[in-house]
Design a protein around this motif. Structure first.
Motif, PDB file in Angstrom:
ATOM      1  N   SER A 135      -3.444 -17.158  -4.989  1.00 21.78           N
ATOM      2  CA  SER A 135      -2.062 -17.135  -5.489  1.00 21.78           C
ATOM      3  C   SER A 135      -2.017 -16.622  -6.926  1.00 21.78           C
ATOM      4  O   SER A 135      -1.022 -16.026  -7.343  1.00 21.78           O
ATOM      5  N   MET A 136      -3.093 -16.830  -7.693  1.00 18.68           N
ATOM      6  CA  MET A 136      -3.143 -16.307  -9.061  1.00 18.68           C
ATOM      7  C   MET A 136      -3.209 -14.785  -9.062  1.00 18.68           C
ATOM      8  O   MET A 136      -2.789 -14.137 -10.016  1.00 18.68           O
ATOM      9  N   LEU A 137      -3.741 -14.230  -7.989  1.00 16.07           N
ATOM     10  CA  LEU A 137      -3.845 -12.777  -7.860  1.00 16.07           C
ATOM     11  C   LEU A 137      -2.605 -12.167  -7.226  1.00 16.07           C
ATOM     12  O   LEU A 137      -2.478 -10.951  -7.149  1.00 16.07           O
ATOM     13  N   GLY A 138      -1.706 -13.007  -6.730  1.00 12.03           N
ATOM     14  CA  GLY A 138      -0.497 -12.517  -6.078  1.00 12.03           C
ATOM     15  C   GLY A 138      -0.682 -12.177  -4.622  1.00 12.03           C
ATOM     16  O   GLY A 138       0.218 -11.620  -3.986  1.00 12.03           O
ATOM     17  N   LEU A 139      -1.846 -12.517  -4.056  1.00 14.44           N
ATOM     18  CA  LEU A 139      -2.106 -12.168  -2.661  1.00 14.44           C
ATOM     19  C   LEU A 139      -1.220 -12.953  -1.701  1.00 14.44           C
ATOM     20  O   LEU A 139      -1.007 -12.523  -0.570  1.00 14.44           O
ATOM     21  N   ASP A 140      -0.692 -14.079  -2.145  1.00 14.37           N
ATOM     22  CA  ASP A 140       0.179 -14.870  -1.288  1.00 14.37           C
ATOM     23  C   ASP A 140       1.549 -14.223  -1.092  1.00 14.37           C
ATOM     24  O   ASP A 140       2.313 -14.627  -0.234  1.00 14.37           O
ATOM     25  N   HIS A 141       1.838 -13.172  -1.864  1.00 15.18           N
ATOM     26  CA  HIS A 141       3.104 -12.453  -1.725  1.00 15.18           C
ATOM     27  C   HIS A 141       3.004 -11.282  -0.748  1.00 15.18           C
ATOM     28  O   HIS A 141       4.010 -10.639  -0.443  1.00 15.18           O
ATOM     29  N   LEU A 142       1.794 -11.005  -0.261  1.00 16.74           N
ATOM     30  CA  LEU A 142       1.598  -9.896   0.670  1.00 16.74           C
ATOM     31  C   LEU A 142       1.848 -10.352   2.099  1.00 16.74           C
ATOM     32  O   LEU A 142       1.568 -11.489   2.457  1.00 16.74           O
ATOM     33  N   THR A 143       2.340  -9.422   2.903  1.00 14.12           N
ATOM     34  CA  THR A 143       2.483  -9.700   4.331  1.00 14.12           C
ATOM     35  C   THR A 143       1.099  -9.622   4.978  1.00 14.12           C
ATOM     36  O   THR A 143       0.141  -9.129   4.374  1.00 14.12           O
ATOM     37  N   SER A 144       1.004 -10.078   6.205  1.00 11.46           N
ATOM     38  CA  SER A 144      -0.273 -10.010   6.927  1.00 11.46           C
ATOM     39  C   SER A 144      -0.761  -8.576   7.049  1.00 11.46           C
ATOM     40  O   SER A 144      -1.952  -8.299   6.882  1.00 11.46           O
ATOM     41  N   LYS A 145       0.151  -7.659   7.317  1.00 12.14           N
ATOM     42  CA  LYS A 145      -0.222  -6.248   7.452  1.00 12.14           C
ATOM     43  C   LYS A 145      -0.710  -5.688   6.114  1.00 12.14           C
ATOM     44  O   LYS A 145      -1.701  -4.962   6.068  1.00 12.14           O
ATOM     45  N   GLU A 146      -0.019  -6.036   5.034  1.00 12.94           N
ATOM     46  CA  GLU A 146      -0.437  -5.565   3.715  1.00 12.94           C
ATOM     47  C   GLU A 146      -1.826  -6.106   3.361  1.00 12.94           C
ATOM     48  O   GLU A 146      -2.668  -5.369   2.834  1.00 12.94           O
ATOM     49  N   LYS A 147      -2.053  -7.380   3.654  1.00 11.90           N
ATOM     50  CA  LYS A 147      -3.377  -7.963   3.389  1.00 11.90           C
ATOM     51  C   LYS A 147      -4.449  -7.237   4.183  1.00 11.90           C
ATOM     52  O   LYS A 147      -5.525  -6.943   3.671  1.00 11.90           O
ATOM     53  N   GLU A 148      -4.156  -6.943   5.441  1.00 13.21           N
ATOM     54  CA  GLU A 148      -5.113  -6.252   6.303  1.00 13.21           C
ATOM     55  C   GLU A 148      -5.453  -4.872   5.743  1.00 13.21           C
ATOM     56  O   GLU A 148      -6.605  -4.433   5.789  1.00 13.21           O
TER      57      GLU A 148
END
Length: 76
Positions: free
Chosen positions: A25-38
């Motif tokens: 969450s500190m990196l902002g990864l929790d704001h990405l959708t599943s597709k964006e993370k993939e």
């Protein structure tokens, strides 16, 4: 564990975080959708993480030449 940010267009290293524990969450990864993370986040076998982003130079090139968005690769 190292987290490396690479430009997905030119491949340059944008930045690197070398900390034993990092909260996503500190990196902002929790704001990405599943597709964006993939598409953007890749976990290496050694525990390191590579994140695909866009460097300032490539972002400027895309802003100045919007038709580049249509291309798979715009760097020669």
């Amino acid at each position: 564990m190292a987290i490396t940010y690479n430009c997905r267009h030119c491949g340059n290293i944008i930045g690197k975080i070398d900390e034993p524990v990092v909260d996503s969450s500190m990196l902002g990864l929790d704001h990405l959708t599943s597709k964006e993370k993939e598409e953007m986040v890749h976990y290496n076998e050694n525990g390191d993480v590579s994140i695909q982003a866009i460097c300032e130079d490539c972002e400027e090139a895309l802003d100045n030449h919007p038709h580049y968005h249509e291309l798979d690769y715009f760097l020669q």
